[in-house]
Each structure stands twice: as C-alpha cells, then as structure tokens.
Design an enzyme around this catalytic site. Structure first.
Site, PDB file in Angstrom:
ATOM      1  N   ASN A  90       0.794  -1.225   0.000  1.00  0.00           N
ATOM      2  CA  ASN A  90       0.000   0.000   0.000  1.00  0.00           C
ATOM      3  C   ASN A  90       0.832   1.283   0.000  1.00  0.00           C
ATOM      4  O   ASN A  90       0.371   2.319  -0.473  1.00  0.00           O
ATOM      5  CB  ASN A  90      -0.922  -0.028   1.233  1.00  0.00           C
ATOM      6  CG  ASN A  90      -1.522   1.331   1.535  1.00  0.00           C
ATOM      7  OD1 ASN A  90      -2.424   1.787   0.828  1.00  0.00           O
ATOM      8  ND2 ASN A  90      -1.003   2.009   2.569  1.00  0.00           N
ATOM      9  N   SER A 141      -4.291   3.000  -8.369  1.00  0.00           N
ATOM     10  CA  SER A 141      -5.101   4.223  -8.448  1.00  0.00           C
ATOM     11  C   SER A 141      -5.749   4.264  -9.825  1.00  0.00           C
ATOM     12  O   SER A 141      -5.197   3.714 -10.794  1.00  0.00           O
ATOM     13  CB  SER A 141      -4.197   5.443  -8.274  1.00  0.00           C
ATOM     14  OG  SER A 141      -4.862   6.620  -8.687  1.00  0.00           O
ATOM     15  N   TYR A 154       3.464  10.209 -11.064  1.00  0.00           N
ATOM     16  CA  TYR A 154       2.636   9.349 -10.194  1.00  0.00           C
ATOM     17  C   TYR A 154       1.762   8.428 -11.050  1.00  0.00           C
ATOM     18  O   TYR A 154       1.672   7.219 -10.797  1.00  0.00           O
ATOM     19  CB  TYR A 154       1.773  10.241  -9.295  1.00  0.00           C
ATOM     20  CG  TYR A 154       0.781   9.500  -8.424  1.00  0.00           C
ATOM     21  CD1 TYR A 154       1.185   8.894  -7.240  1.00  0.00           C
ATOM     22  CD2 TYR A 154      -0.574   9.423  -8.782  1.00  0.00           C
ATOM     23  CE1 TYR A 154       0.262   8.224  -6.438  1.00  0.00           C
ATOM     24  CE2 TYR A 154      -1.490   8.757  -7.983  1.00  0.00           C
ATOM     25  CZ  TYR A 154      -1.071   8.159  -6.812  1.00  0.00           C
ATOM     26  OH  TYR A 154      -1.979   7.496  -6.015  1.00  0.00           O
ATOM     27  N   LYS A 158       1.580   4.226 -11.286  1.00  0.00           N
ATOM     28  CA  LYS A 158       0.407   3.393 -11.002  1.00  0.00           C
ATOM     29  C   LYS A 158       0.059   2.508 -12.212  1.00  0.00           C
ATOM     30  O   LYS A 158      -0.434   1.389 -12.042  1.00  0.00           O
ATOM     31  CB  LYS A 158      -0.779   4.260 -10.573  1.00  0.00           C
ATOM     32  CG  LYS A 158      -0.559   4.954  -9.214  1.00  0.00           C
ATOM     33  CD  LYS A 158      -0.290   3.963  -8.078  1.00  0.00           C
ATOM     34  CE  LYS A 158      -0.290   4.618  -6.705  1.00  0.00           C
ATOM     35  NZ  LYS A 158       0.019   3.678  -5.610  1.00  0.00           N
TER      36      LYS A 158
HETATM   37  N1  LIG Z   1      -5.808   9.139  -1.201  1.00  0.00           N
HETATM   38  C1  LIG Z   1      -6.139   8.947  -2.463  1.00  0.00           C
HETATM   39  O1  LIG Z   1      -6.914   9.705  -3.057  1.00  0.00           O
HETATM   40  C2  LIG Z   1      -5.580   7.773  -3.218  1.00  0.00           C
HETATM   41  C3  LIG Z   1      -6.170   7.438  -4.441  1.00  0.00           C
HETATM   42  C4  LIG Z   1      -5.667   6.361  -5.149  1.00  0.00           C
HETATM   43  C5  LIG Z   1      -4.623   5.636  -4.644  1.00  0.00           C
HETATM   44  N2  LIG Z   1      -4.067   5.970  -3.445  1.00  0.00           N
HETATM   45  C6  LIG Z   1      -2.942   5.167  -2.964  1.00  0.00           C
HETATM   46  O2  LIG Z   1      -3.214   4.710  -1.668  1.00  0.00           O
HETATM   47  C7  LIG Z   1      -2.000   4.385  -1.018  1.00  0.00           C
HETATM   48  C8  LIG Z   1      -2.037   4.902   0.415  1.00  0.00           C
HETATM   49  O3  LIG Z   1      -2.084   6.320   0.375  1.00  0.00           O
HETATM   50  P1  LIG Z   1      -3.046   7.176   1.321  1.00  0.00           P
HETATM   51  O4  LIG Z   1      -4.016   7.868   0.429  1.00  0.00           O
HETATM   52  O5  LIG Z   1      -3.567   6.357   2.444  1.00  0.00           O
HETATM   53  O6  LIG Z   1      -2.052   8.326   1.821  1.00  0.00           O
HETATM   54  P2  LIG Z   1      -1.194   8.469   3.151  1.00  0.00           P
HETATM   55  O7  LIG Z   1      -2.078   8.580   4.323  1.00  0.00           O
HETATM   56  O8  LIG Z   1      -0.239   9.575   2.854  1.00  0.00           O
HETATM   57  O9  LIG Z   1      -0.412   7.089   3.248  1.00  0.00           O
HETATM   58  C9  LIG Z   1       0.753   6.821   2.531  1.00  0.00           C
HETATM   59  C10 LIG Z   1       1.546   5.768   3.284  1.00  0.00           C
HETATM   60  O10 LIG Z   1       2.713   5.449   2.502  1.00  0.00           O
HETATM   61  C11 LIG Z   1       3.866   5.643   3.306  1.00  0.00           C
HETATM   62  N3  LIG Z   1       4.975   6.199   2.545  1.00  0.00           N
HETATM   63  C12 LIG Z   1       4.962   7.279   1.730  1.00  0.00           C
HETATM   64  N4  LIG Z   1       6.195   7.531   1.276  1.00  0.00           N
HETATM   65  C13 LIG Z   1       7.006   6.593   1.829  1.00  0.00           C
HETATM   66  C14 LIG Z   1       8.406   6.333   1.748  1.00  0.00           C
HETATM   67  N5  LIG Z   1       9.229   7.111   1.026  1.00  0.00           N
HETATM   68  N6  LIG Z   1       8.906   5.294   2.461  1.00  0.00           N
HETATM   69  C15 LIG Z   1       8.096   4.513   3.204  1.00  0.00           C
HETATM   70  N7  LIG Z   1       6.768   4.699   3.320  1.00  0.00           N
HETATM   71  C16 LIG Z   1       6.234   5.741   2.635  1.00  0.00           C
HETATM   72  C17 LIG Z   1       3.459   6.679   4.342  1.00  0.00           C
HETATM   73  O11 LIG Z   1       4.309   6.523   5.468  1.00  0.00           O
HETATM   74  P3  LIG Z   1       4.884   7.776   6.313  1.00  0.00           P
HETATM   75  O12 LIG Z   1       3.805   8.799   6.356  1.00  0.00           O
HETATM   76  O13 LIG Z   1       5.180   7.142   7.626  1.00  0.00           O
HETATM   77  O14 LIG Z   1       6.064   8.242   5.565  1.00  0.00           O
HETATM   78  C18 LIG Z   1       2.020   6.292   4.640  1.00  0.00           C
HETATM   79  O15 LIG Z   1       1.969   5.276   5.596  1.00  0.00           O
HETATM   80  C19 LIG Z   1      -0.882   4.968  -1.892  1.00  0.00           C
HETATM   81  O16 LIG Z   1      -0.272   3.935  -2.640  1.00  0.00           O
HETATM   82  C20 LIG Z   1      -1.638   5.901  -2.817  1.00  0.00           C
HETATM   83  O17 LIG Z   1      -0.984   6.098  -4.058  1.00  0.00           O
HETATM   84  C21 LIG Z   1      -4.520   7.019  -2.719  1.00  0.00           C
END
Ligand SMILES: NC(=O)c1ccc[n+]([C@@H]2O[C@H](COP(=O)([O-])OP(=O)(O)OC[C@H]3O[C@@H](n4cnc5c(N)ncnc54)[C@H](OP(=O)(O)O)[C@@H]3O)[C@@H](O)[C@H]2O)c1
Length: 254
Positions: A90, A141, A154, A158
């Site tokens: 994730n 995504s 990005y 994906k």
């Molecule tokens: N939110 C949306 O609209 C959306 C839509 C489609 C897909 N997604 C996908 O969903 C997934 C989770 O994202 P989220 O929306 O839940 O956002 P989020 O709350 O920012 O979560 C992202 C997670 O990834 C970790 N992460 C980011 N950069 C990292 C790095 N360099 N090294 C290790 N860990 C890292 C973060 O850890 P730390 O904060 O501890 O660094 C956090 O736990 C992602 O793959 C994202 O692309 C999100």
C-alpha cells in the site's frame, strides 16, 4: 470473513488507507506487521490494531526509497512470525507535475517508492506466500488507468503497478498465490490533503467531490473493505483483477 492466525504485512500503515486496513485485519483475527516512516503514526496504528483485537503487532520503520531498508522488511516479518500469509503493498508517494514541470528526482523517487519497493517486497515475500498459499493486494489508483492532468510521474507509476499485478498474478496462480489490486479515485487522506491549491479550499474540495458522479470522495473504510475482500477466501477465484473503486469517476473521462 476470517483472518484468524494469519500474518498480514501492510506497508504504508502509519496513516490513511494502510492504517484503516491494518485495523480491519486486526478486527478479523490477524496478527500484523506494519511499515511506514513516521514513528508516531506507526504507534497510533499499533494502538488501534491492539484495541481491535490484534494479539501481536510488529512495527517496521523503513524508508522505501532506500533499497536496503526495503530489502530487510520481509526478513523481519518472518524472523518474528515464521510465516507470511498476506502482503498489502500500500505504501505510496504522490507529487504534482506535468511532463514539463516534473523533475528527474520526482521520477526516481516516485518509481523507487511506488514501484521498485513493491517489486522487491513481492520477490522476497513470494516463497513464504507459496508456502502459505497466501495472496497479495496492491494499492494502485485510477490515475494508472486514464490520462488525468496534474500528476504525470505518479500516474506512470500506477500504470506500472497495474501491469505488475497482472504479471505476478499470471506467474504465481499455478503456485497457489493470488494477486489483485484496488484502484481508488480520490480518498480523503494525507495525500489528497497535501495537494496545494490557489484560492478557496472549500470550493476546490466541492469541485473535486462533484467530479465523482456519486457526488463525494471515497473513504478509507470503503477502500479497506475492498482490500479485505480481495485478501479473503471469499475471492478465492479472483486473481489479476484491477478493482476500481471510484464513485463513478472513470465514467466521466472524455
Ligand atoms: N488518497 C487517495 O486519493 C488515493 C487514491 C488512489 C490511490 N491511493 C494510494 O493509496 C496508497 C495509500 O495512500 P493514502 O491515500 O492512504 O495516503 P497516506 O495517508 O499519505 O499514506 C501513505 C503511506 O505510505 C507511506 N509512505 C509514503 N512515502 C514513503 C516512503 N518514502 N517510504 C516509506 N513509506 C512511505 C506513508 O508513510 P509515512 O507517512 O510514515 O512516511 C504512509 O503510511 C498509496 O499507494 C496511494 O498512491 C490514494
């Protein structure tokens, strides 16, 4: 749906979708390994998992742009639990940009965090997943499926994740390992909150909500439910699936 006694590794579990999924797996009996960079975030997720019934939670602090740190993650899970049943890939980073404004550093960092780490973790995890007849859910995504403006690199990462899901699913189905992805549209998390806009934030949020025919963004709970379904025996015949959760957003792509 039961994950009793299953060992589940959720990457990027210090916030957002990953935290929600870790809590939900805990509710259904799993023991957890959770990764992220933010120690306070990991502590909060561990607390929530324990409140929801997790007997054990292993925290792994790792920077996913660092190959060595990624390489150690699965070893640490297996050292502690002696097995791995489910891998939720994730963790993901987001950066704005177009072809013109994205930098090579954006490219290297986003591909390292969003794609290369997934490749390494999946390779390392596979022998254990073959043994447990386990499965993988990748968090992708809708940005990988359509050419939306605003997040050029990005979106490329994906698209790579989706092809990775299909390739691993095809290669590993005969070994008894399923691999699927969830592909959300906008969900209210740190990633969407980090998008900087000029002008009125409320008006921007309303426009973003209305871009989805259902009239709102998604929730972490909705994405987590889809992750648990794909990781469960209820989807035993599903592999290589790209599961879109988008409030109808893809229907509006011209
Ligand atoms: N939110 C949306 O609209 C959306 C839509 C489609 C897909 N997604 C996908 O969903 C997934 C989770 O994202 P989220 O929306 O839940 O956002 P989020 O709350 O920012 O979560 C992202 C997670 O990834 C970790 N992460 C980011 N950069 C990292 C790095 N360099 N090294 C290790 N860990 C890292 C973060 O850890 P730390 O904060 O501890 O660094 C956090 O736990 C992602 O793959 C994202 O692309 C999100």
């Amino acid at each position: 749906m039961s994950f009793a006694g299953k060992v589940v590794l959720v990457t990027g579990a210090s916030s957002g979708i990953g935290r929600e999924a870790a809590q939900d797996f805990a509710k259904h009996g799993a023991v957890l390994a959770i990764s992220g960079r933010d120690k306070d975030g990991l502590n909060s997720t561990e607390l929530e998992c324990r409140k929801n019934g997790a007997k054990d939670v292993l925290q792994i602090q790792a920077e996913f742009s660092n190959q060595k740190e990624v390489e150690s993650v699965v070893d640490r899970v297996v050292e502690k639990y002696n097995r791995l049943d489910i891998l939720i890939n994730n963790a993901g980073a987001w950066r704005p940009g177009s072809l013109v404004t994205s930098t090579v550093e954006d490219f290297d960092t986003l591909f390292a965090v969003n794609v290369k780490s997934m490749f390494i973790l999946t390779q390392k995890a596979m022998p254990y997943l073959v043994e447990s007849k386990g499965n993988i859910v990748n968090v992708s995504s809708i940005a990988g499926l359509h050419a939306f403006d605003g997040a050029f690199v990005y979106s490329m990462t994906k698209a790579a994740v989706d092809q990775f899901t299909k390739l691993v699913a095809r290669e590993c189905a005969p070994k008894g390992v399923r691999v699927n992805s969830v592909n959300p549209a906008s969900v209210n998390t740190n990633i969407t909150r980090s998008i900087e806009i000029e002008g009125d934030l409320d008006a921007f949020q309303e426009r973003r909500a209305q871009a989805h025919p259902i009239g709102r963004m998604g929730t972490t709970q909705e994405v987590s439910k889809a992750i648990l379904f794909l990781a469960s025996d209820d989807s035993a015949w599903t592999t290589g699936s790209i599961f879109v959760l988008d409030g109808g957003r893809c229907l509006t792509v011209k």
